[in-house]
Design a protein around this motif. Structure first.
Motif, PDB file in Angstrom:
ATOM      1  N   LEU A 132       9.494 -11.967  -5.498  1.00 44.30           N
ATOM      2  CA  LEU A 132       9.198 -11.017  -4.435  1.00 44.30           C
ATOM      3  C   LEU A 132       8.026 -11.519  -3.600  1.00 44.30           C
ATOM      4  O   LEU A 132       6.993 -11.925  -4.148  1.00 44.30           O
ATOM      5  N   LEU A 133       8.177 -11.485  -2.276  1.00 45.39           N
ATOM      6  CA  LEU A 133       7.117 -11.891  -1.366  1.00 45.39           C
ATOM      7  C   LEU A 133       6.801 -10.733  -0.420  1.00 45.39           C
ATOM      8  O   LEU A 133       7.698 -10.189   0.237  1.00 45.39           O
ATOM      9  N   MET A 134       5.512 -10.354  -0.356  1.00 42.85           N
ATOM     10  CA  MET A 134       5.045  -9.272   0.512  1.00 42.85           C
ATOM     11  C   MET A 134       3.578  -9.513   0.862  1.00 42.85           C
ATOM     12  O   MET A 134       2.893 -10.273   0.174  1.00 42.85           O
ATOM     13  N   THR A 135       3.099  -8.832   1.880  1.00 41.19           N
ATOM     14  CA  THR A 135       1.655  -8.793   2.081  1.00 41.19           C
ATOM     15  C   THR A 135       1.049  -7.899   1.001  1.00 41.19           C
ATOM     16  O   THR A 135       1.720  -7.041   0.423  1.00 41.19           O
ATOM     17  N   GLN A 136      -0.222  -8.108   0.746  1.00 37.79           N
ATOM     18  CA  GLN A 136      -0.848  -7.417  -0.377  1.00 37.79           C
ATOM     19  C   GLN A 136      -0.898  -5.901  -0.187  1.00 37.79           C
ATOM     20  O   GLN A 136      -0.583  -5.140  -1.108  1.00 37.79           O
ATOM     21  N   THR A 137      -1.300  -5.457   0.993  1.00 40.81           N
ATOM     22  CA  THR A 137      -1.429  -4.020   1.218  1.00 40.81           C
ATOM     23  C   THR A 137      -0.094  -3.316   1.072  1.00 40.81           C
ATOM     24  O   THR A 137      -0.011  -2.220   0.488  1.00 40.81           O
ATOM     25  N   GLU A 138       0.970  -3.930   1.570  1.00 32.79           N
ATOM     26  CA  GLU A 138       2.289  -3.309   1.471  1.00 32.79           C
ATOM     27  C   GLU A 138       2.750  -3.213   0.019  1.00 32.79           C
ATOM     28  O   GLU A 138       3.308  -2.202  -0.410  1.00 32.79           O
ATOM     29  N   TRP A 139       2.495  -4.278  -0.762  1.00 36.02           N
ATOM     30  CA  TRP A 139       2.881  -4.241  -2.178  1.00 36.02           C
ATOM     31  C   TRP A 139       2.083  -3.174  -2.921  1.00 36.02           C
ATOM     32  O   TRP A 139       2.628  -2.433  -3.741  1.00 36.02           O
ATOM     33  N   LEU A 140       0.791  -3.088  -2.646  1.00 38.09           N
ATOM     34  CA  LEU A 140      -0.046  -2.101  -3.327  1.00 38.09           C
ATOM     35  C   LEU A 140       0.397  -0.677  -3.012  1.00 38.09           C
ATOM     36  O   LEU A 140       0.466   0.175  -3.909  1.00 38.09           O
ATOM     37  N   TYR A 141       0.701  -0.407  -1.753  1.00 37.36           N
ATOM     38  CA  TYR A 141       1.189   0.930  -1.404  1.00 37.36           C
ATOM     39  C   TYR A 141       2.505   1.231  -2.113  1.00 37.36           C
ATOM     40  O   TYR A 141       2.725   2.340  -2.614  1.00 37.36           O
ATOM     41  N   ALA A 142       3.399   0.259  -2.143  1.00 34.02           N
ATOM     42  CA  ALA A 142       4.687   0.474  -2.800  1.00 34.02           C
ATOM     43  C   ALA A 142       4.500   0.767  -4.286  1.00 34.02           C
ATOM     44  O   ALA A 142       5.112   1.691  -4.835  1.00 34.02           O
ATOM     45  N   ARG A 143       3.655  -0.011  -4.954  1.00 27.02           N
ATOM     46  CA  ARG A 143       3.398   0.218  -6.384  1.00 27.02           C
ATOM     47  C   ARG A 143       2.792   1.595  -6.607  1.00 27.02           C
ATOM     48  O   ARG A 143       3.192   2.341  -7.521  1.00 27.02           O
ATOM     49  N   LEU A 144       1.800   1.951  -5.798  1.00 34.74           N
ATOM     50  CA  LEU A 144       1.132   3.239  -5.960  1.00 34.74           C
ATOM     51  C   LEU A 144       2.089   4.398  -5.755  1.00 34.74           C
ATOM     52  O   LEU A 144       2.194   5.307  -6.598  1.00 34.74           O
ATOM     53  N   LEU A 145       2.806   4.376  -4.642  1.00 31.23           N
ATOM     54  CA  LEU A 145       3.627   5.527  -4.285  1.00 31.23           C
ATOM     55  C   LEU A 145       4.865   5.667  -5.157  1.00 31.23           C
ATOM     56  O   LEU A 145       5.399   6.770  -5.309  1.00 31.23           O
ATOM     57  N   SER A 146       5.329   4.584  -5.736  1.00 28.05           N
ATOM     58  CA  SER A 146       6.480   4.686  -6.626  1.00 28.05           C
ATOM     59  C   SER A 146       6.111   5.351  -7.954  1.00 28.05           C
ATOM     60  O   SER A 146       6.987   5.791  -8.693  1.00 28.05           O
ATOM     61  N   GLN A 147       4.788   5.461  -8.227  1.00 29.54           N
ATOM     62  CA  GLN A 147       4.340   5.990  -9.514  1.00 29.54           C
ATOM     63  C   GLN A 147       3.500   7.259  -9.403  1.00 29.54           C
ATOM     64  O   GLN A 147       3.330   7.973 -10.393  1.00 29.54           O
ATOM     65  N   ASP A 148       2.939   7.527  -8.223  1.00 29.19           N
ATOM     66  CA  ASP A 148       1.959   8.610  -8.095  1.00 29.19           C
ATOM     67  C   ASP A 148       2.631   9.971  -7.989  1.00 29.19           C
ATOM     68  O   ASP A 148       3.313  10.275  -7.006  1.00 29.19           O
ATOM     69  N   ARG A 149       2.417  10.778  -8.992  1.00 26.36           N
ATOM     70  CA  ARG A 149       2.873  12.167  -8.973  1.00 26.36           C
ATOM     71  C   ARG A 149       1.705  13.100  -9.287  1.00 26.36           C
ATOM     72  O   ARG A 149       1.875  14.180  -9.839  1.00 26.36           O
ATOM     73  N   SER A 150       0.508  12.682  -8.907  1.00 28.62           N
ATOM     74  CA  SER A 150      -0.717  13.385  -9.283  1.00 28.62           C
ATOM     75  C   SER A 150      -0.900  14.669  -8.481  1.00 28.62           C
ATOM     76  O   SER A 150      -0.447  14.794  -7.342  1.00 28.62           O
ATOM     77  N   ALA A 151      -1.638  15.615  -9.087  1.00 29.43           N
ATOM     78  CA  ALA A 151      -1.976  16.856  -8.397  1.00 29.43           C
ATOM     79  C   ALA A 151      -2.917  16.587  -7.237  1.00 29.43           C
ATOM     80  O   ALA A 151      -2.852  17.277  -6.208  1.00 29.43           O
ATOM     81  N   SER A 152      -3.769  15.585  -7.380  1.00 25.22           N
ATOM     82  CA  SER A 152      -4.721  15.285  -6.308  1.00 25.22           C
ATOM     83  C   SER A 152      -4.004  14.797  -5.054  1.00 25.22           C
ATOM     84  O   SER A 152      -4.423  15.094  -3.932  1.00 25.22           O
ATOM     85  N   MET A 153      -2.920  14.063  -5.222  1.00 23.12           N
ATOM     86  CA  MET A 153      -2.155  13.612  -4.067  1.00 23.12           C
ATOM     87  C   MET A 153      -1.538  14.805  -3.348  1.00 23.12           C
ATOM     88  O   MET A 153      -1.573  14.907  -2.113  1.00 23.12           O
ATOM     89  N   ALA A 154      -0.981  15.723  -4.113  1.00 16.40           N
ATOM     90  CA  ALA A 154      -0.373  16.914  -3.510  1.00 16.40           C
ATOM     91  C   ALA A 154      -1.414  17.758  -2.793  1.00 16.40           C
ATOM     92  O   ALA A 154      -1.165  18.275  -1.696  1.00 16.40           O
TER      93      ALA A 154
END
Length: 358
Positions: free
Chosen positions: A121-143
Motif C-alpha cells: 500500500l502506498l499513500m501520503t502519511q496524513t491520509e493513511w493516518l486518517y484512514a487508520r484512525l477513522l476505521s477504528q474510532d468509535r469513541s464518545a469523545s468523537m461523537a
C-alpha cells in the motif's frame, strides 16, 4: 474528524470550462476496463450515492499491475473487482496499491486487494493516518466533538439528532486499513511500467491528497483534486474547526495549472479530459464568487454557518449532504476570517455568528 461517507461534493456543479474536451465519451462497463493509453486502463466502479460512480486506474507494471484507488467496500464492488481480476489482469498479480486519499470510495477495498495479492500500500502519511484512525474510532469523545461542532454552526435539535444518529460512518465504507504502508511525499518518483510517475501533493478536499503526474505520457491522475464538471467538496470538519482548507485547495490548483496544456487528466469522477489549465482557473473563480456571496451575506446581517449554508446551497439537503454543505460554508467563512475581512462572535444561544469587519 468525522469523515464523509463518500466524496460527493456539496457544491453544485461548477459547469464545464470552455476548452475542455473528452477523448473517451464512452465509459467502461461495470467489471470491465477501457484502455486510455499504453499500459493504462480505466475501471469504473459503482457507488451507492447520488454520485454513483468512481473511476479507478490500472497501470501495467512488467509482470504485474499497480491499482490506483479501490472503490468503497461493498459486495457489489468486490464482485466487479473479481470480474476485472479474472479478465483484464490476464493472470498477472496486483503488486502495489496507490490510494490518492483516505475517503471511503478511494480507500474502501484497499486492505482487501492488498491482502488478496500480498500487494504493498502506498499513500501520503496524513491520509493513511486518517484512514487508520477513522476505521477504528468509535469513541464518545468523537461523537461529542461532532455534536458541539454542529451546535455552534446553528443546527436545530432535529438536525443535530440526525447528525448524531449517523455516528462515524467511515467503517461502513472502510472496514479495514493495512497496518503498514509506504509513504508518498510531494515529489516522490515512482517507476511503473518503464515510466516515471511523480507525486504532486494537493489539499483542501483532503489533507494530503496525492495526484500522479507522468511527464512522458502527458497524463495526470488527479483523484478528486480536479474534476471536469463538479467542484470537489472543500470542507471544515469537527476535528479541526478553525481550518482553512480552501487556501490549501487554491494553492494546489496553482501548482497543477503549471502542467502542460495538452495534459490528459484522469479524474476520479466524470470523464477523462483535456483542458487542465482552464479547469483550474474556473475552479479558482468558483471559490472567488463564493467569497463574494459570503461577504455580501455577512454585510447584511451577522450570519450563522447554517444561515450561509442556506444561501450557498439553495436546494433541499438530506443529512448526508448537509454535512458537506455546512463544512463548505464554514470553509468560506474561515478563509475570510483568516484574511481579516470577517470577524466572529458567540451569541447568547451559544451559536457562532460572522459579520464583516468595519
Amino acid at each position: 474528524m468525522t469523515a464523509p461517507a463518500t466524496t460527493v461534493p456539496a457544491t453544485a456543479a461548477a459547469g464545464t470550462a470552455p476548452g475542455l474536451s473528452y477523448p473517451f465519451p464512452a465509459v467502461p462497463a461495470e467489471g470491465a476496463v477501457l484502455d486510455v493509453a499504453d499500459g493504462i486502463s480505466w475501471v469504473r466502479m459503482p457507488l451507492p450515492f447520488a454520485l454513483d460512480h468512481i473511476n479507478l486506474w490500472l497501470l501495467r507494471d512488467g509482470d504485474g499491475w499497480v491499482v490506483v484507488d479501490c472503490g468503497v467496500a461493498s459486495n457489489r464492488t468486490r464482485a466487479a473487482w473479481e470480474a476485472v481480476f479474472d479478465t483484464a489482469l490476464a493472470g498477472r498479480p496486483v503488486t502495489r496499491v496507490i490510494v490518492t486519499h483516505f475517503h471511503p470510495d478511494h480507500m474502501g477495498l484497499g486492505a482487501w486487494i492488498c491482502e488478496r495479492f500480498g500487494a504493498e500500500l502506498l499513500m501520503t502519511q496524513t491520509e493513511w493516518l486518517y484512514a487508520r484512525l477513522l476505521s477504528q474510532d468509535r469513541s464518545a469523545s468523537m461523537a461529542e466533538s461532532s455534536r458541539q461542532f454542529y451546535a455552534l454552526a446553528g443546527l436545530d435539535g432535529e438536525r443535530l439528532a440526525a447528525m448524531a444518529q449517523r455516528g462515524n460512518p467511515y467503517p461502513h465504507g472502510v472496514p479495514e486499513v493495512p497496518a503498514t504502508y509506504r509513504r508518498l511525499r510531494h515529489g516522490t518518483r515512482l517507476g511503473i511500467g518503464g515510466r516515471t510517475w511523480q507525486v504532486i501533493v494537493g489539499g483542501g478536499h483532503s489533507p494530503e491528497h496525492a495526484c500522479l503526474w507522468c511527464a512522458e505520457a502527458g497524463i495526470l491522475i488527479s483523484g478528486d483534486q480536479v474534476l471536469p464538471r463538479i467542484s470537489p467538496n472543500v470542507s471544515v470538519w469537527p476535528a479541526e474547526p478553525d481550518a482553512d482548507p480552501i487556501m490549501d485547495f487554491l494553492d494546489a490548483l496553482a501548482r497543477l495549472e503549471t502542467l502542460p496544456e495538452e495534459t490528459l487528466v484522469l479524474p476520479s469522477h466524470g470523464l477523462p479530459f483535456h483542458g487542465l489549465r482552464p479547469r483550474c482557473r474556473q475552479l479558482t473563480e468558483h471559490h472567488r464568487e463564493r467569497f463574494e456571496e459570503t461577504l455580501a451575506a455577512c454585510a447584511e446581517a451577522p450570519r450563522t454557518v447554517m444561515d450561509l449554508t442556506a444561501i450557498l446551497f439553495r436546494r433541499p439537503l438530506d443529512t448526508h449532504q448537509l454535512s458537506f454543505a455546512v463544512g463548505e460554508a464554514l470553509a468560506h467563512l474561515n478563509h475570510l476570517l483568516v484574511q481579516g475581512t470577517l470577524r466572529r462572535e458567540l451569541d447568547r444561544a451559544g451559536i457562532l455568528r460572522f459579520r464583516t469587519v468595519g
